[in-house]
Scaffold this active site. Structure first.
Site, PDB file in Angstrom:
ATOM      1  N   SER A 239      -6.791  -0.196  -8.181  1.00 39.55           N
ATOM      2  CA  SER A 239      -6.103   1.079  -8.440  1.00 39.55           C
ATOM      3  C   SER A 239      -4.648   1.004  -7.986  1.00 39.55           C
ATOM      4  O   SER A 239      -3.738   1.430  -8.704  1.00 39.55           O
ATOM      5  CB  SER A 239      -6.805   2.224  -7.702  1.00 39.55           C
ATOM      6  OG  SER A 239      -8.136   2.364  -8.142  1.00 39.55           O
TER       7      SER A 239
ATOM      8  N   HIS B  50      -2.620   7.876  -5.814  1.00 37.52           N
ATOM      9  CA  HIS B  50      -4.030   7.465  -5.874  1.00 37.52           C
ATOM     10  C   HIS B  50      -4.965   8.664  -5.738  1.00 37.52           C
ATOM     11  O   HIS B  50      -6.010   8.731  -6.390  1.00 37.52           O
ATOM     12  CB  HIS B  50      -4.279   6.444  -4.751  1.00 37.52           C
ATOM     13  CG  HIS B  50      -5.666   5.910  -4.664  1.00 37.52           C
ATOM     14  ND1 HIS B  50      -6.552   6.294  -3.685  1.00 37.52           N
ATOM     15  CD2 HIS B  50      -6.327   5.027  -5.435  1.00 37.52           C
ATOM     16  CE1 HIS B  50      -7.697   5.664  -3.854  1.00 37.52           C
ATOM     17  NE2 HIS B  50      -7.600   4.885  -4.911  1.00 37.52           N
TER      18      HIS B  50
END
Lengths: 209, 209
Positions: free
Chosen positions: A15, A41
């Site tokens: 990610s 995130h």
């Protein structure tokens, strides 16, 4: 529907790589990049690449406070819950939220103010270094500004990321002029998740080396 | 810096008015508008006016489940903390999160999966109506889809709003085809705060009349 085959332990790393790629040409100082990326995130919102403001030397000061066992005071139980307790434990630091305390509710009612503002008053009684993390209530930042000016509290850091539509933008501009080291998301955006993400990014800088 | 003079008790009402004004020409069904507005209230992100998808009749089904004392299962303690406990209490409903349970950690390790996926397995053991609220882990939605297909669980509602960059988009598309009533934020966005906001919007429809 095709799922990417990423091991559970690698999801966060992948990610962060994707976020880094998509940030592209946006330049962010090396000591701040982990913080901005962790906020993206937690929100999938790249606005935070541009709206996050840091006072001079704030990251170093924040890490120093955490290493000295700072108490992080949040304005929601949600933010408090979201801060990594294992990381705090390693540092001898802690996170508290006074929002559900009966004395805070009583004080707010008496003053005709919010519980979040009363929480800031209660934070003045904490011994040792204090970090204030506001993810919800602009009234907390406005009251904090007053308390600092009255000499009643001197936080090592204020994380000023309330979210919303009434006095949120204004409260952030006020707190950036108070003279406390700050990390602020300018504008309307923020939240308990953003406040926790900033705390965690700082904690991980010290505990995930 | 000029602050608006809004009483603490009126801040939420004024915020919702501002959100309503700024939504402008975007048409949202009357039974969904409170939910969309509460998500924007918690994020200051108007993308949610366009990315939120509702299965047919889902709001009515969700309210019915809450009135029958549903158990809301979240995939983060943050989301669980953010759900209004007073409202749940009025309805005889409750919210739980299994993420910190030792048996969940053990099961995830054994299966090489995530704790969030193991939480969905544990949710199969709950008696009575179940609402699944996923604000973080796409692996929870992927596992839930499998468990529904295996006949091991039949939730009254799935709130599918994980946030992020690895399999998040895909997991939402999968869960919308599972046949469970859903409220989903299509795309990368979502979060524990969004999951809690959707739960609270539903709860307030029943308790703040």
């Amino acid at each position: 529907m095709h799922l990417q085959n990423v091991l559970p332990a690698d999801i966060e790393k992948r990610s962060m790589e994707i976020i880094g790629e998509e940030l592209g040409q946006i330049r962010i100082d090396p000591e701040k990049i982990d913080i901005v990326k962790r906020v993206i995130h937690t929100s999938a919102d790249f606005d935070y690449a541009r709206n996050m403001l840091f006072s001079d030397g704030v990251v170093e000061k924040a890490l120093d406070a955490l290493q000295k066992g700072a108490t992080i005071v949040t304005d929601t139980n949600m933010a408090c819950t979201g801060i990594n307790k294992m990381g705090l434990g390693k540092l001898g630091a802690k996170a508290v939220c006074f929002m559900a305390d009966p004395d805070v509710a009583a004080r707010a009612k008496e003053a005709g103010s919010t519980r979040a503002a009363a929480c800031m008053e209660k934070a003045c009684t904490i011994e040792g270094p204090v970090i204030i993390a506001v993810g919800n209530a602009p009234t907390a930042l406005v009251r904090l500004d007053e308390l600092v000016k009255e000499g009643k509290i001197k936080p090592e850091l204020v994380i000023g990321v309330p979210v919303g539509f009434v006095n949120v933008v204004e409260s952030k501009e006020i707190i950036m002029k108070t003279g406390i080291p700050y990390i602020v998301a300018r504008g309307r955006k923020g939240g308990s998740n953003v406040a926790a993400a900033i705390c965690n990014a700082l904690i991980y800088k010290l505990t995930r080396k």
